[in-house]
Every structure is written in C-alpha cells, then in structure tokens.
Design a protein around this motif. Sequence first.
Motif, PDB file in Angstrom:
ATOM      1  N   SER A 123      20.964  13.475 -18.840  1.00  0.00           N
ATOM      2  CA  SER A 123      20.162  14.065 -19.921  1.00  0.00           C
ATOM      3  C   SER A 123      19.656  15.461 -19.604  1.00  0.00           C
ATOM      4  O   SER A 123      19.241  16.202 -20.503  1.00  0.00           O
ATOM      5  N   GLY A 124      19.648  15.836 -18.343  1.00  0.00           N
ATOM      6  CA  GLY A 124      19.109  17.124 -17.942  1.00  0.00           C
ATOM      7  C   GLY A 124      17.595  17.139 -17.857  1.00  0.00           C
ATOM      8  O   GLY A 124      16.993  18.158 -17.500  1.00  0.00           O
ATOM      9  N   ARG A 125      16.963  16.017 -18.158  1.00  0.00           N
ATOM     10  CA  ARG A 125      15.505  15.944 -18.097  1.00  0.00           C
ATOM     11  C   ARG A 125      15.043  15.754 -16.656  1.00  0.00           C
ATOM     12  O   ARG A 125      15.750  15.191 -15.821  1.00  0.00           O
ATOM     13  N   THR A 126      13.837  16.243 -16.432  1.00  0.00           N
ATOM     14  CA  THR A 126      13.201  16.010 -15.134  1.00  0.00           C
ATOM     15  C   THR A 126      12.268  14.815 -15.271  1.00  0.00           C
ATOM     16  O   THR A 126      11.365  14.807 -16.113  1.00  0.00           O
ATOM     17  N   MET A 127      12.507  13.802 -14.448  1.00  0.00           N
ATOM     18  CA  MET A 127      11.760  12.559 -14.509  1.00  0.00           C
ATOM     19  C   MET A 127      10.748  12.498 -13.358  1.00  0.00           C
ATOM     20  O   MET A 127      10.941  13.126 -12.300  1.00  0.00           O
ATOM     21  N   ILE A 128       9.699  11.762 -13.569  1.00  0.00           N
ATOM     22  CA  ILE A 128       8.683  11.580 -12.547  1.00  0.00           C
ATOM     23  C   ILE A 128       8.382  10.093 -12.433  1.00  0.00           C
ATOM     24  O   ILE A 128       8.342   9.369 -13.436  1.00  0.00           O
ATOM     25  N   LYS A 129       8.218   9.613 -11.199  1.00  0.00           N
ATOM     26  CA  LYS A 129       7.971   8.186 -11.013  1.00  0.00           C
ATOM     27  C   LYS A 129       7.150   7.953  -9.748  1.00  0.00           C
ATOM     28  O   LYS A 129       7.159   8.764  -8.813  1.00  0.00           O
TER      29      LYS A 129
ATOM     30  N   GLY B 287      13.260   3.901 -14.064  1.00  0.00           N
ATOM     31  CA  GLY B 287      13.756   5.260 -14.229  1.00  0.00           C
ATOM     32  C   GLY B 287      12.670   6.308 -14.172  1.00  0.00           C
ATOM     33  O   GLY B 287      12.916   7.459 -13.835  1.00  0.00           O
ATOM     34  N   GLY B 288      11.433   5.923 -14.494  1.00  0.00           N
ATOM     35  CA  GLY B 288      10.328   6.862 -14.463  1.00  0.00           C
ATOM     36  C   GLY B 288       9.997   7.422 -15.837  1.00  0.00           C
ATOM     37  O   GLY B 288      10.607   7.081 -16.852  1.00  0.00           O
ATOM     38  N   ASN B 289       8.994   8.288 -15.869  1.00  0.00           N
ATOM     39  CA  ASN B 289       8.556   8.949 -17.102  1.00  0.00           C
ATOM     40  C   ASN B 289       9.167  10.356 -17.198  1.00  0.00           C
ATOM     41  O   ASN B 289       9.557  10.943 -16.187  1.00  0.00           O
ATOM     42  N   ILE B 290       9.216  10.877 -18.418  1.00  0.00           N
ATOM     43  CA  ILE B 290       9.748  12.243 -18.607  1.00  0.00           C
ATOM     44  C   ILE B 290       8.667  13.246 -18.202  1.00  0.00           C
ATOM     45  O   ILE B 290       7.562  13.244 -18.750  1.00  0.00           O
ATOM     46  N   LEU B 291       8.964  14.080 -17.214  1.00  0.00           N
ATOM     47  CA  LEU B 291       8.042  15.129 -16.810  1.00  0.00           C
ATOM     48  C   LEU B 291       8.211  16.337 -17.740  1.00  0.00           C
ATOM     49  O   LEU B 291       7.244  16.906 -18.233  1.00  0.00           O
ATOM     50  N   THR B 292       9.443  16.741 -17.974  1.00  0.00           N
ATOM     51  CA  THR B 292       9.751  17.833 -18.916  1.00  0.00           C
ATOM     52  C   THR B 292      11.223  17.748 -19.281  1.00  0.00           C
ATOM     53  O   THR B 292      12.065  17.301 -18.485  1.00  0.00           O
ATOM     54  N   LYS B 293      11.520  18.187 -20.493  1.00  0.00           N
ATOM     55  CA  LYS B 293      12.927  18.223 -20.924  1.00  0.00           C
ATOM     56  C   LYS B 293      13.561  19.577 -20.646  1.00  0.00           C
ATOM     57  O   LYS B 293      14.757  19.762 -20.849  1.00  0.00           O
ATOM     58  N   TYR B 294      12.721  20.530 -20.191  1.00  0.00           N
ATOM     59  CA  TYR B 294      13.235  21.873 -19.923  1.00  0.00           C
ATOM     60  C   TYR B 294      13.691  21.990 -18.466  1.00  0.00           C
ATOM     61  O   TYR B 294      13.210  21.262 -17.582  1.00  0.00           O
ATOM     62  N   PRO B 295      14.588  22.944 -18.175  1.00  0.00           N
ATOM     63  CA  PRO B 295      15.060  23.136 -16.799  1.00  0.00           C
ATOM     64  C   PRO B 295      13.909  23.532 -15.865  1.00  0.00           C
ATOM     65  O   PRO B 295      13.060  24.357 -16.215  1.00  0.00           O
ATOM     66  N   VAL B 296      13.898  22.949 -14.687  1.00  0.00           N
ATOM     67  CA  VAL B 296      12.834  23.186 -13.706  1.00  0.00           C
ATOM     68  C   VAL B 296      13.381  24.055 -12.581  1.00  0.00           C
ATOM     69  O   VAL B 296      14.455  23.794 -12.033  1.00  0.00           O
TER      70      VAL B 296
ATOM     71  N   THR C 124       2.449  21.325  -9.049  1.00  0.00           N
ATOM     72  CA  THR C 124       2.644  22.433  -9.990  1.00  0.00           C
ATOM     73  C   THR C 124       4.130  22.535 -10.298  1.00  0.00           C
ATOM     74  O   THR C 124       4.960  22.604  -9.378  1.00  0.00           O
ATOM     75  N   VAL C 125       4.453  22.523 -11.590  1.00  0.00           N
ATOM     76  CA  VAL C 125       5.844  22.559 -12.038  1.00  0.00           C
ATOM     77  C   VAL C 125       6.160  23.957 -12.571  1.00  0.00           C
ATOM     78  O   VAL C 125       5.440  24.481 -13.432  1.00  0.00           O
ATOM     79  N   TYR C 126       7.206  24.577 -12.049  1.00  0.00           N
ATOM     80  CA  TYR C 126       7.650  25.897 -12.480  1.00  0.00           C
ATOM     81  C   TYR C 126       8.970  25.745 -13.241  1.00  0.00           C
ATOM     82  O   TYR C 126       9.981  25.304 -12.665  1.00  0.00           O
ATOM     83  N   LEU C 127       8.969  26.096 -14.527  1.00  0.00           N
ATOM     84  CA  LEU C 127      10.188  26.055 -15.319  1.00  0.00           C
ATOM     85  C   LEU C 127      10.981  27.341 -15.108  1.00  0.00           C
ATOM     86  O   LEU C 127      10.449  28.363 -14.650  1.00  0.00           O
ATOM     87  N   THR C 128      12.231  27.291 -15.472  1.00  0.00           N
ATOM     88  CA  THR C 128      13.067  28.493 -15.338  1.00  0.00           C
ATOM     89  C   THR C 128      12.632  29.547 -16.357  1.00  0.00           C
ATOM     90  O   THR C 128      12.082  29.232 -17.427  1.00  0.00           O
TER      91      THR C 128
ATOM     92  N   ARG D 267       0.817  -1.211   0.000  1.00  0.00           N
ATOM     93  CA  ARG D 267       0.000   0.000   0.000  1.00  0.00           C
ATOM     94  C   ARG D 267       0.854   1.266   0.000  1.00  0.00           C
ATOM     95  O   ARG D 267       0.474   2.283  -0.575  1.00  0.00           O
ATOM     96  N   MET D 268       2.017   1.211   0.649  1.00  0.00           N
ATOM     97  CA  MET D 268       2.887   2.390   0.725  1.00  0.00           C
ATOM     98  C   MET D 268       3.476   2.693  -0.653  1.00  0.00           C
ATOM     99  O   MET D 268       4.148   1.865  -1.257  1.00  0.00           O
ATOM    100  N   THR D 269       3.188   3.885  -1.154  1.00  0.00           N
ATOM    101  CA  THR D 269       3.639   4.304  -2.484  1.00  0.00           C
ATOM    102  C   THR D 269       4.386   5.631  -2.357  1.00  0.00           C
ATOM    103  O   THR D 269       3.940   6.541  -1.654  1.00  0.00           O
ATOM    104  N   TYR D 270       5.517   5.725  -3.039  1.00  0.00           N
ATOM    105  CA  TYR D 270       6.329   6.940  -3.020  1.00  0.00           C
ATOM    106  C   TYR D 270       6.219   7.646  -4.376  1.00  0.00           C
ATOM    107  O   TYR D 270       6.344   7.013  -5.433  1.00  0.00           O
ATOM    108  N   ASN D 271       5.963   8.945  -4.330  1.00  0.00           N
ATOM    109  CA  ASN D 271       5.898   9.780  -5.526  1.00  0.00           C
ATOM    110  C   ASN D 271       7.143  10.673  -5.561  1.00  0.00           C
ATOM    111  O   ASN D 271       7.475  11.314  -4.553  1.00  0.00           O
ATOM    112  N   MET D 272       7.823  10.715  -6.710  1.00  0.00           N
ATOM    113  CA  MET D 272       9.102  11.428  -6.749  1.00  0.00           C
ATOM    114  C   MET D 272       9.345  12.072  -8.118  1.00  0.00           C
ATOM    115  O   MET D 272       8.974  11.516  -9.151  1.00  0.00           O
ATOM    116  N   CYS D 273       9.956  13.261  -8.093  1.00  0.00           N
ATOM    117  CA  CYS D 273      10.451  13.930  -9.294  1.00  0.00           C
ATOM    118  C   CYS D 273      11.938  14.212  -9.076  1.00  0.00           C
ATOM    119  O   CYS D 273      12.336  14.659  -7.995  1.00  0.00           O
TER     120      CYS D 273
END
Length: 867
Positions: free
Chosen positions: A565-571, A639-648, A610-614, A553-559
């Motif tokens: 790659s410089g990408r921001t990943m989400i898993k 590894g997770g999914n790609i959240l954004t390829k831009y700087p966060v 909410t994701v804030y890019l640079t 039941r315990m689930t961890y959410n992480m970015c």
Amino acid sequence: MSEENGRNDEELHGSTAVSGMYENWFLDYASYVIMERAVPAIEDGLKPVQRRILHALKEMDDGRFNKVANIIGSTMQYHPHGDASIADAIVNLGQKNLLIETQGNWGDVRTGDSAAAPRYIEARLSKFALEVVYNPQTTEWQLSYDGRKKEPVTFPVKFPLLLAQGVEGIAVGLSTKIMPHNFCEILQGAINTLKGKKVTLYPDFQTGGKIDITDYNDGKRGGKVRIRAKIEELDPKTLVIKDIPYGTTTSSLIESIIKANDKGKIKIKKVIDNTAKDIEVLVQLAPNTSPDITIDALYAFTDCEVSISPNACVIHEEKPQFLGASDLLKHSVDQTVDLLRQELEIKRGELMEKILFSSLEKIFIENRIYRDIEECETWEAVLETIDKGLDPYKPQFYREITQEDIIRLTEIRIKRISKFDTFKADELMRKLEEELKETEYHLEHLTDFAIAYYQNLLDKYGKGRERKTEIANFDTISASVVAANNAKLYVNRTDGFIGYGLKKDEFVCDCSDIDDIIVFRKDGVCQVTRIQDKVFVGKNIIHVGVFKKGDERMTYNMCYVDSKSGRTMIKRFQVLSVTRDREYDLTKGGKGSKVLYFSANPNGEAETITVYLTAASKARKKVFDFEFADIEIKGRGAGGNILTKYPVRKIQFKAAGVSTLGGLDMWYDEVVGRLNTDERGNYLGNFKPEDQIIVFYKDGSYELTSFEITNRYEPSQVLALQKFEPEQPVNAIHYDGDNKTYYVKRFMVETSTQNKRFSFVTESKSSKLVFASNTAATRAKVTYKEGRSKSTTEMDLSEIVDVKGWKAIGNKCPVQNVQEAQLIVEEPKKEAEVDIEGLKDSIKSEVEEEENQLGLFGGGKKEDNPS
C-alpha cells in the motif's frame, strides 16, 4: 583414704569421674556422628551435608550458575561444621555429574587433581535433580540448627539416588561403603521390580576398568569385588593403561608401579602419563621383558588391581541398618510409588477445585444470578442472594459451597461477564474433567503409572550414560556434559552473524550459552535461535537481545513501510512464545517492506517519535510527532495502525515515555503458602517494583519480603500477609504472657531489612499475636469469651492507643480473652454499593429496558440525569 570414700567426696563436691564422662558422653557423640554426619538416610540417599547443599542450591536456583563460594555461604546457614567440609562435599557431588552441573576447573577423579578454589568455580542444579529430588508439597521440614530457617528432614526423591551415586563414610564404630551403579540399569531394575521380576544389580564406575562381581553378594557385608585397569600391548616394548580401577588415580597408580619396580616385583624402564581427555599411561618395559608377564605382575603387585569390600549401611527408621543393593532398590521403588500417589492426589484435589469454580462461574453468568444482586444494598444481602441463586445446583457439587466460593464469584470482572463464551467454558471444563479422569485412572493403575515414570526418566536422561566398566550387566554412571557457561553476546549487523565467539564485533550484553536470542531485521522479520559460537541469522540486523519466553513486560515499538500500500504503519507488540529458528514476518507480508523505526522496551515504555515526510509529499504538515502510548499493545502478527499514507523520509526518537503497563496483581494462597498471579487466594493488591509484602506471624513477629512468586510462607505460622504500606502504622492486638493480659498497640515499621523477622511482643513463651494489620483501616470486629459464651464487639484501635514505638507494650484491650479479630474495611456499605452500581451500569448498557424498571436514575428519565 579408701576408694569408696574418695568417690563419696567427689559426689559431695559435685564432680564427676572421667570414666563417668566417657560412659555418658561418648555414646551421644557416636550417635551424633552416625546419624548426622557420616551415614546417608535411606529415604533420599544423602548425608546431612549433601542434603543441606542441595537445599541451599534450590533456594538459590534461578537457572544460572552460582559461585561455589556463595553456595558454601548459603549452606552454612544449615550446616554447623565449617566451610571446608561443605566445599569438599560440593566438589564430590559435582564430580559425580548427576545432581549438579559444573563450570570451571572441578578437578578430575581420574587424575586426582583437586578442584580450583571455590571462588573460581560455579555450579547449579541439573535438570535431573530438579525433576526427581524436589517437591515442597511432599517434603517434611524441620528447623535449622539455629532455628532461623527451615530445611528438609529428607528430600522426597523419586529415584534410587543412593545406588546411582554411591557413598563412603566413616563414623564411630562403623563405616559405610556403597558402590555406584549404572543409571540406566537402575531404572530398568526399578521397572522390573514393579513388574514383579527378580532384579540383580552390579557396580559400575566413572573410571571404567574391569570388574569381577563373583563375590559381590548384593553389596552386603562380607562380599567383595575385584577391579582391574585396562592394560593393552601397544608394541612389544610398551604397555598402555586406558582405564584405572575405582578408588585410584593416575598419580597413585603410577606411584604404585614405581614402588613395585623399586622393590623388584616388576621390571620397567619408564612411566609416562599422557592423560588428557582420555586416560593414557604408557609403561615402557625394560629390555628382554615379556609384556604378558609384566601385565600379570602389574595386576599382582600394583594398584592396577584393587579389591573393595562393600558395606551398605544406611539410616533406616532412625537407626543404622545393613542392607543389600536390591533392598535399597525395593525401598526406593516403594517410596517413589507412594510419592507419585501423593502428587496425583494433590493434583486431583486441585483439578476438582478448578472444575467446581468453573461450574459455579458458568451457573453464575449463564443464569444471570449477577442481576439478582442489583437491588441488594448490603454486602451480606449480596452474598445471601447469590447463595440462594445457587441452591438448585448445589447437589451436583462434590462439596459444600462456602462463603469464600461466593466471594470469588463477586470478584469476577464485568469484562469477563460480558465476554463470557459458553462454548469455551464448556471446552475448558471438558479438558479439566478429562485431566481429572486421567489422574483418577493413574491413581487406580499406580503401578503402571510408576513404570511409565521410570521409563520417561530412562528415555530422557539415559542417553550418554553407557556402561564404562566391563563385565556383565552394568555401566558406570556417565557424566552428561551440559554446555551451559556464562558468555557474552556479540553481533555483526551488516553480515548477519551473532554469537559469543565474535569478540571483534559489537558487544550486545552478557548472557548464558543456554539462552535463546531474539533477532529483528530491517525487512521486518523476527527470529529466535539458540546462542552459539557463531550463527547466521540474516543480514541488516536492527535489534538483538536475550529472549525470555512469556515475558509480558517486554514490548517492542515499530514503524514500517508496507510495500503493497505504500503506507507507513505503526505497531506495539509482544513476543511471548515462538518456535525456535522459525522466521516471523512482523509486517503485513508484502515483499520489500522495511522497518523505519524500532525500539525494545523492557517495561512497556512508550516513547514519542518525530516523523519527517518527504519534501514532495502532498501533506500540508510534513513534520509531526506521535506518541506510542496512543496505540494498544497487540500480538506480533497484528499489522498495526496507519501512521501516515504519505511517503516518509525518516523517523527519529524525540522523548522517552513512561511504562503503559500497570503493576502486577498479586494473590496469596493461604493453603499452600505461596504468592501467585493466578487469582488464587486473597488479593493483595497491585505491586510495583519498589513494593514489599509484610508478614505477621502468630508468635508476634513481622517480616518484610519481596513479592517474588518463589517465596514460600509457612501457613501454620502466618497470621496475616498484606501489601506493605510504609506510611501506615501497624495496628495489633496481642497477648502478654507475663501479665496474662491482652493489649492493643500501634507502631510504625522502622526496619527495611528483608527476609528477617522482628518480634514486637514480649519474650514470654505464652505471648502471642491475635490480630495485626498494616492498612489505613483501624476498626476491628473482636470476638472474645465471657465465661462459656462468646461475644463480639467493634472497636476503633486508633481511639484506644496512639502510635508509639514498636517496643511499647501498648494499652490494655477493652475486652479480654480475645479469640479472634477481623478488620472492618472503612465504609463497607459504600464499597459494596459501588461494586453493585458498577454491575448495574454494565447491565444498563446492554438492557435499556431494565434500567428504567429498576429505577437506577433516581426515578427520573435518563435524559434528565446526564451524570
């Protein structure tokens, strides 16, 4: 008036002479005290009060400590002799440090200090007790004194507990006194007994000292042992006592020395008790006194030497018998061998059933028998088709294939069929067959298996139980110190320390010092470690908590930012099992990766962020929301999914989400009377935290319970067990013993108390419940007897009687002599067709050609039927 006339007058007036009362009642009282209070049973080495304490502890056991006051309250459900006797017995068991792990001030058998009040001390079962004492499958049960609960007649103990703990008891007309023996020597003696060697056991005590076993006589009546304290000469004017005799305390020993001095038997100046961790009693001698003569005098005139006469009386074959230590060991070894045989036979039966169903499943899928049921229009036809398809393979099974086996095949999910791996199935069956072969080998070589069992206990629990009492062969039973106290978890996030000793740092949660702690760091590393007073786990801690192995039941959410790659990943991920103190990288492994957002969700909640890019990023939309519910839960290594390829620039929590995990699917195994999540037995449904189970008993009562897997139901008493539907009435058919008539009644469950049975039939002894259901379905197939023949009929219970109060007797059943009744599920044909159609749809997606041949689209083309 003559004596004879007086007796006749008493008999005429219905009175009884005092001598008659004594003759009739005293023997009953004596028998009760012997059998039910003072003398232990040979089967498990426990007195009734001790057995009830251990039973209550097992019912309460959740791995944590319980207040002794609570244990006493639970034990009083089984022991009708007051709380004081229970409290004394619990302290006695706890001080032996074998079956119970203790916490708090439990007193000291060496000094005679009493334990703290029950509300201040805590206890739980030791790992040793859990391993050798309990097994519900081989336990004989009986009702408690008030008939409300069940308790064991004796425990199926696979260890000579009576010899290990020792026992004392005073009954009416007899007493028992069995010396405690050394843990390791008992196990070695059991091994030697199985090897046919002669075994001799001698006592050993927690208090140490020296023992003379010349006249021990195997612990039988007529023997005796002499036990001495260890006295050494510290200097010419001072003696030191380091160990004391069994049955004495430092207080009683000092008192006996003072009394001997007052009587002029010895000459001493002063006695000082410096006992702390170790016993140390200093005896300062009077001037011009010989230390050697004083030592002899202490042995002769004080409790520095005591003589004990053993008297091994036990309850054997429902009567007191006097046996020796070797007899007790031999009986325990024989009982252990028999219990191991029973357990192996139970295991063999379970393995054979697993192999059988695995074979059935393989045949069902590999030979595509599931395709043969596509054109079946009834449930009976489905079962018959599957049964026919299995005919060529039936000779290879060890028993007949039943309808229940076939029904289990129909419950196999389409996903499992489509992903069926023959290699894995063969591998699983090979492992099961190897395990079965090993089990059968152990059954054929039961003595060797029992020897290995005892050797395992010796290797596992023997360390630290060295002999304390000098002389010859045996150690006293050592207390194993288990550091398992309730504690508080603290963290120093910056410096990277956690522990229960960091009281000036950030408080995290309450925990036990046997817990494992999981730590997540800013660099994306996860680690699990055993809690300590203070331990370094790495700097920049972002989350710390208690780790529960296998918690789905315990689930961890992480970015996190992947440094490569410089990408921001989400898993989203779970941590089910790990190696303690090993570091696990939750990122893609790039050096310099860092976590931007992290949350721990005990029930699989999926929040919105909410994701804030640079500002310098080339993205048109520099602020956007994302829901964790849109991604799947995977393993920690993903590894997770790609959240954004831009700087966060930053990620913030926006809104809480709901759990994306479904409820818990539960099954009931009617054979053992246990709930499970392993798909064994009848499927009860999907359970959420607020859901309950309703149990209908054959005696005409119902009970609401939780859906904890630890629940145990007596199969012979249960008529039906279902998921409780509070909005649906109970539909029942019962027999009224007073009117000798079968009735139909319907009522709403108005109670909410759990684990308490409520009767809804008349109190006549012959009243019984024939059928009960708490579902929306109201139709039942009833089998009844007419003369010598049986007939069946279908009836809608809602048309026979309206919903009334639970005390109402109901309306007379249209048929009498009801033998059994089965619920008819609403529109069974439609449900069967839906299941078949689902199976067809699965096959359609893989075999296009067969779809058209079977005419699954109403004779038209697929393009003409978009539905």
